[in-house]
Design a protein around this motif. Structure first.
Motif, mmCIF file in Angstrom:
data_model
loop_
_atom_site.group_PDB
_atom_site.id
_atom_site.type_symbol
_atom_site.label_atom_id
_atom_site.label_comp_id
_atom_site.label_asym_id
_atom_site.label_seq_id
_atom_site.Cartn_x
_atom_site.Cartn_y
_atom_site.Cartn_z
ATOM 1 N N HIS A 288 0.853 -1.180 0.000
ATOM 2 C CA HIS A 288 0.000 0.000 0.000
ATOM 3 C C HIS A 288 0.894 1.237 0.000
ATOM 4 C CE1 HIS A 288 -2.781 3.046 1.679
ATOM 5 N NE2 HIS A 288 -3.732 2.296 1.137
ATOM 6 N N GLN A 289 0.384 2.346 -0.505
ATOM 7 C CA GLN A 289 1.210 3.549 -0.631
ATOM 8 C C GLN A 289 1.686 4.103 0.711
ATOM 9 O OE1 GLN A 289 -0.827 7.061 -2.007
ATOM 10 N NE2 GLN A 289 -2.782 6.438 -1.147
ATOM 11 N N CYS A 290 1.092 3.659 1.825
ATOM 12 C CA CYS A 290 1.493 4.182 3.134
ATOM 13 C C CYS A 290 2.822 3.599 3.625
ATOM 14 C CB CYS A 290 0.398 3.922 4.172
ATOM 15 S SG CYS A 290 0.116 2.175 4.532
ATOM 16 N N VAL A 291 3.305 2.525 3.014
ATOM 17 C CA VAL A 291 4.530 1.861 3.491
ATOM 18 C C VAL A 291 5.763 2.623 3.017
ATOM 19 C CG1 VAL A 291 5.904 -0.270 3.366
ATOM 20 C CG2 VAL A 291 3.416 -0.407 3.536
ATOM 21 N N ARG A 292 6.725 2.786 3.929
ATOM 22 C CA ARG A 292 7.990 3.440 3.579
ATOM 23 C C ARG A 292 8.902 2.407 2.911
ATOM 24 N NH1 ARG A 292 6.543 5.733 8.524
ATOM 25 N NH2 ARG A 292 6.343 8.015 8.439
ATOM 26 N N LEU A 293 9.016 2.504 1.599
ATOM 27 C CA LEU A 293 9.745 1.492 0.834
ATOM 28 C C LEU A 293 11.240 1.510 1.150
ATOM 29 C CD1 LEU A 293 7.981 1.831 -2.638
ATOM 30 C CD2 LEU A 293 7.518 0.186 -0.829
ATOM 31 N N ALA A 294 11.795 2.707 1.393
ATOM 32 C CA ALA A 294 13.230 2.804 1.674
ATOM 33 C C ALA A 294 13.578 2.049 2.954
ATOM 34 C CB ALA A 294 13.641 4.267 1.787
ATOM 35 N N ARG A 295 12.698 2.140 3.945
ATOM 36 C CA ARG A 295 12.930 1.444 5.216
ATOM 37 C C ARG A 295 12.870 -0.074 4.999
ATOM 38 N NH1 ARG A 295 11.866 2.267 10.884
ATOM 39 N NH2 ARG A 295 12.903 0.497 11.871
ATOM 40 N N PHE A 296 11.933 -0.527 4.176
ATOM 41 C CA PHE A 296 11.821 -1.965 3.909
ATOM 42 C C PHE A 296 13.057 -2.474 3.167
ATOM 43 C CE2 PHE A 296 10.452 -5.613 1.320
ATOM 44 C CZ PHE A 296 9.971 -6.435 2.321
ATOM 45 N N GLU A 297 13.537 -1.702 2.192
ATOM 46 C CA GLU A 297 14.736 -2.106 1.453
ATOM 47 C C GLU A 297 15.955 -2.160 2.369
ATOM 48 O OE1 GLU A 297 15.232 -3.101 -1.681
ATOM 49 O OE2 GLU A 297 13.089 -3.067 -2.067
ATOM 50 N N ASN A 298 15.975 -1.269 3.357
ATOM 51 C CA ASN A 298 17.134 -1.162 4.245
ATOM 52 C C ASN A 298 17.199 -2.308 5.259
ATOM 53 O OD1 ASN A 298 19.437 0.001 5.417
ATOM 54 N ND2 ASN A 298 18.194 1.111 6.912
ATOM 55 N N ASP A 299 16.132 -2.507 6.046
ATOM 56 C CA ASP A 299 16.179 -3.530 7.104
ATOM 57 C C ASP A 299 14.968 -4.456 7.120
ATOM 58 O OD1 ASP A 299 14.194 -1.910 8.064
ATOM 59 O OD2 ASP A 299 15.231 -1.305 9.892
#
Length: 423
Positions: free
Chosen positions: A242-253
């Motif tokens: 969903h657009q509310c998820v911070r993708l950069a944070r998911f890619e990082n950890d």
């Protein structure tokens, strides 16, 4: 986006313009007639299914919903996927306002439709498509509108999907992990295709602007942390957030960090293409005692652990079109003949793991048959079921946010396209 939309058209099933909104002044209402002429030409070609038509330097991107065509016309080189996604979002917004998007609902609410089209697109560029936030300042009842009404902060906020000032007496989060199992088995009992499509469905009733964090037993994360992955980790593919998820944070950890919308939404969808053992295996044998009588023996076996139980199991076994006078016996559940579907339907309310049950049915056939009878069509056996508190993938949700709320997590596995071509 590379290019902008020149105009949006809403057409009826015969191609007549119901509503259109010109954004850039480089096309006219005549484009609707040209589009529909090209669409009719496309329908003659059975192999052409693409949702884009080009004519004299104008690109037409369209979709059909019920008896309405939604069409975007552009003279620029647009991102087709982005525009088509925007058209689907328009359908979602109209359904939120009018319950159903049809020609009649557009004619009855054309003032609101124009207001929505003005807010959702500006100078040909998509702007705002969150139905809940739009409904706070665009009302379906004109008498309820305030004179000096300001748009909600969410429209100009970085968090456009959530309004400020939301308060609940009790903070609650409901998270359903729903997995659909798709399996196709051929007549030799070999699995031709198997995959699992999953979704994390959330309902949030939280105060303020909560920062939620979730973790998964994902192989990439566990290996990065140097933890053992044997038997616990899963390989997720085709992840969509969903657009509310911070993708950069998911890619990082690999942490799913987000400020959730209020109410129900799909946080994430994913797919697993690993080989899946059929959870409910069905065998069917047909014995022909004479030209006028056949007997069908069906065995259903659950191939999951005993501590789990499948509910609302429905097994559909194809039967000859001219079969009559059914005599059916089952060791569990109830069965009935559905002549409209040419099928025997066996329903089991509760099917424990590691069990096997049987059904025996006898049918009469007409004694007179045509000399040149057409060959029998062999339909597959179809199975439907739900297994609560169980996932095929073994996915686990780990709550990390520390937000003071009552989290309710539920795991469900259900049948998707579950077919066995065994007869």
């Amino acid at each position: 986006m590379a290019g902008a939309v020149s105009a949006l058209f809403l057409l009826d099933i015969k191609g007549r313009v119901l509503i259109w909104r010109d954004y850039r002044g480089d096309v006219s209402a005549v484009q609707a007639e040209r589009f529909f002429t090209k669409l009719i030409e496309k329908e003659v070609d059975a192999e052409s299914h693409d949702p884009v038509v080009n004519d004299n330097g104008v690109s037409y991107l369209f979709l059909q919903h019920n008896n309405v065509y939604l069409m975007a016309a552009s003279r620029q080189n647009c991102n087709a996927a982005s525009i088509l996604f925007f058209l689907h979002r328009i359908v979602d917004v109209f359904k939120h306002y009018f319950e159903e998007l049809e020609e009649e609902s557009l004619r009855d609410n054309f003032v609101v439709v124009y207001e929505l089209l003005d807010e959702m697109m500006d100078f040909g560029y998509p702007q705002f498509t969150e139905a809940k936030i739009l409904s706070e300042f665009i009302k379906t009842d004109a008498y309820r509108m305030e004179v000096n009404q300001r748009p909600p902060m969410a429209v100009t906020n970085a968090v456009s999907w959530r309004s400020e000032g939301i308060r609940y007496k009790k903070n609650e989060v409901f998270l359903d992990v729903v997995e659909s199992v798709n399996i196709l088995v051929n007549s030799n009992g070999q699995i031709i295709r198997s995959d699992v499509v999953g979704a994390l469905k959330m309902r949030t009733y939280l105060s303020g602007m909560p920062e939620c964090k979730l973790g998964l037993n994902d192989r990439v994360l566990l290996e990065a942390q140097g933890r053992t992955t044997k038997g616990k980790a899963i390989d997720l593919e085709d992840i969509k957030f969903h657009q509310c998820v911070r993708l950069a944070r998911f890619e990082n950890d690999r942490t799913i960090s987000f400020v959730p919308p209020d109410g129900a939404f799909d946080l994430m969808t994913y797919r697993l293409s690993t080989q899946v053992k059929p959870l409910i295996w069905v065998e069917a044998q047909i014995e022909r005692h004479s030209k006028s009588r056949i007997e069908i023996l069906v065995k259903a076996r659950s191939q999951f652990k005993e501590r789990s139980t499948a509910t609302n199991v429905e097994i559909e076994v194809p039967v000859q079109t001219d079969a009559t006078n059914p005599n059916i016996r089952t060791s569990l559940g109830s069965a009935s003949y559905a002549p409209e579907n040419d099928a025997l339907v066996w329903k089991i309310r509760s099917f424990p793991g590691g069990k096997e049950y049987m059904l025996r049915a006898e049918f009469h056939l007409p004694s007179v048959t045509a000399e040149e009878s057409t060959p029998e069509r062999k339909a597959p056996i179809r199975v439907k079921f739900e297994i609560p508190y169980f996932t095929v993938s073994g996915i686990q949700i780990i709550e990390k946010s520390g937000y003071q709320a009552l989290p309710w997590v539920r795991y469900i596995t259900m049948a998707g396209e579950y077919e066995l071509r065994l007869i």
